[in-house]
Design a protein around this motif. Structure first.
Motif, PDB file in Angstrom:
ATOM      1  N   THR A 101      32.868  71.625  22.471  1.00 40.79           N
ATOM      2  CA  THR A 101      33.812  72.461  21.883  1.00 40.79           C
ATOM      3  C   THR A 101      34.590  72.045  20.507  1.00 40.79           C
ATOM      4  O   THR A 101      34.717  72.749  19.878  1.00 40.79           O
ATOM      5  N   ASP A 132      39.967  74.674  28.337  1.00 39.25           N
ATOM      6  CA  ASP A 132      41.209  75.522  27.998  1.00 39.25           C
ATOM      7  C   ASP A 132      41.683  73.732  26.911  1.00 39.25           C
ATOM      8  O   ASP A 132      41.438  72.388  26.977  1.00 39.25           O
ATOM      9  N   ASN A 134      42.496  75.629  23.652  1.00 37.21           N
ATOM     10  CA  ASN A 134      42.475  75.663  22.360  1.00 37.21           C
ATOM     11  C   ASN A 134      43.054  76.065  20.714  1.00 37.21           C
ATOM     12  O   ASN A 134      42.709  75.354  20.186  1.00 37.21           O
ATOM     13  N   MET A 142      39.609  80.740  23.646  1.00 36.31           N
ATOM     14  CA  MET A 142      38.387  80.570  24.347  1.00 36.31           C
ATOM     15  C   MET A 142      37.694  80.759  23.543  1.00 36.31           C
ATOM     16  O   MET A 142      37.741  81.988  24.517  1.00 36.31           O
ATOM     17  N   ARG A 148      29.906  79.618  24.100  1.00 34.77           N
ATOM     18  CA  ARG A 148      30.478  78.181  24.196  1.00 34.77           C
ATOM     19  C   ARG A 148      29.240  77.002  24.174  1.00 34.77           C
ATOM     20  O   ARG A 148      28.689  76.223  23.873  1.00 34.77           O
TER      21      ARG A 148
END
Length: 435
Positions: A101, A132, A134, A142, A148
């Protein structure tokens, strides 16, 4: 019944033995938390026990709310740490974590392949989409799990193509003829996708002795679909045997539906171990470790995961399926939420029992609190029941838990024929395929 296949065992280097109040013990070694020797000692002990791999998870954020009483997810970079461990070990696999991500695929392809060269073929990649962090990467929130995992699928494809773009046999190193490499054997990837544009090739040759194993941790529907398509092993939260059996059966079926063999995917649940010489000492260790666990924090976990507010719940009253509201639209971890709801629906625990369950006070991992013999019996039971292909050990509460696991539990599993006596290969891929 004793399984014919040997288990695959990994050792987490995340210092779970410092969790809760365990870091306050005189022998905790917490002062070395941000140096390599602290982790090297565990990795070398794990190698002496012939474990498949040492594993370091990662979080790209700091939880300052937890920092007063614990690490708050503060940690060294996993790939850099494992690179330092590579020079001081020779056989054990080194499983690093990298987020699809937040990172670009070219960087991850280069880092993991670099670790593979530095370790002579012992690198593995734990593919995570992250829960978490982001705000540290320019994202206001997120992405959804579906987004994702769509990104992760493309990311993984790009990384694998980059690894293939510069094959080792393109290197000639012909000193007499003056030819370093054959450029015709190196190909650009020219990838244009929904999430990434990557030209390639990678500026590092592939280490051709063995493939790099891929490990994935998602157990939601989107996570299972992705994992069953690419992963060699699944790291999972399965607090009870039924959950592990269901997950393993589903993943094997999904893998077969995608043209793979069921045995291509190995289910390795996290196993949280609070070990001591006696049952009473183990129970005391567990209680001491979690003594300062805030009830408010436990209530907040249940509320966030299920939408159920237990702050005024009578201590001796059961929490039942009918008490559960509809699942919240957004939760930090769908997998954890589903496991917690499932446990409530199945067991209907009292409030006090609920607040002690691993789904609430931990990461919903399989939990053993007892002696080394208790741990061996539980592992043998799960293996015989077809629930696991192995596990990742997360010793908790004390350094003694780590030592008892590596020096008593693992040798006992070897004596039972459930685990290897010695390595039969030198790469991480070799270990995962040692059956």
């Amino acid at each position: 019944m004793t399984p014919s296949k040997k288990l695959h065992i990994g050792m987490s280097l995340a210092p779970t033995w410092l969790s809760g109040d365990a870091w306050r013990r005189p022998d905790s070694g917490v002062e070395g938390l941000y140096g390599s020797d602290f982790y090297l000692d565990i990795a070398q002990r794990a190698e002496r026990a012939k474990l498949d791999f040492a594993f370091l998870p990662d979080s790209l954020f700091l939880n300052t709310d937890l920092l007063a009483s614990g690490t708050g997810f503060a940690s060294l970079d996993p790939t850099l740490l494992l690179a330092s461990i590579a020079r001081e070990t020779s056989k054990i696999g080194l499983l690093s974590t990298a987020s699809t991500t937040f990172f670009p695929p070219y960087i991850v392809a280069r880092q993991i392949q670099s670790l593979n060269w530095l370790s002579n073929g012992r690198a593995g990649w734990n593919i995570v989409t992250a829960l978490d962090g982001n705000g540290n990467f320019g994202l206001t929130e997120m992405p959804s799990p579906e987004d994702r995992y769509a990104r992760a699928a493309e990311f993984t494809e790009v990384v694998r193509r980059l690894w293939a773009s510069f094959p080792q046999d393109a290197l000639k190193l012909d000193k007499a003829g003056g030819r370093f490499a054959n450029p015709d054997g190196v190909k650009a990837v020219d990838h244009q996708g929904a999430f990434f544009s990557v030209k390639g090739p990678l500026n590092l040759p592939r280490y051709d002795k063995a493939p790099i194993p891929l490990v994935q941790a998602g157990a939601s529907a989107a996570g299972r679909a992705f994992a069953s398509s690419v992963a060699d092993a699944i790291f999972a939260s399965t607090p009870d045997m039924a959950a592990a059996i269901d997950l393993r059966s589903d993943l094997r079926s999904r893998a077969e539906a995608q043209g793979r063999q069921g045995d291509d995917i190995r289910v390795l649940p996290g196993l949280s171990l609070y070990l001591a010489p006696t049952q009473a000492e183990a129970q005391e260790l567990f209680a001491e470790t979690n003594a300062r666990m805030s009830r408010q924090r436990a209530f907040a976990t249940v509320l966030e995961m299920t939408g159920l507010d237990l702050s005024d719940w009578p201590a001796d009253s059961n929490v039942t399926a009918s008490d559960l509201p509809p699942p919240p639209e957004k939760v930090r971890s769908r997998t954890h939420s589903q496991l917690l709801r499932r446990m409530i629906e199945r067991d209907e625990p009292t409030l006090e029992d609920l607040l002690r369950r691993p789904e609430v006070i931990g990461s919903a991992h399989w939990l053993v609190v007892g002696t080394p013999a208790d741990a061996v019996a539980a592992i043998k039971d799960w293996a015989a029941g077809g629930a696991i292909d192995g596990f990742v050990a997360f010793p908790g509460g004390s350094v003694e838990s780590v030592q008892l696991f590596l020096e008593q539990v693992v040798p006992a599993l070897s004596d039972l024929g459930l685990f290897r006596k010695d390595y039969r290969g030198t790469t991480f891929f070799d270990h995962l395929n040692d059956r």
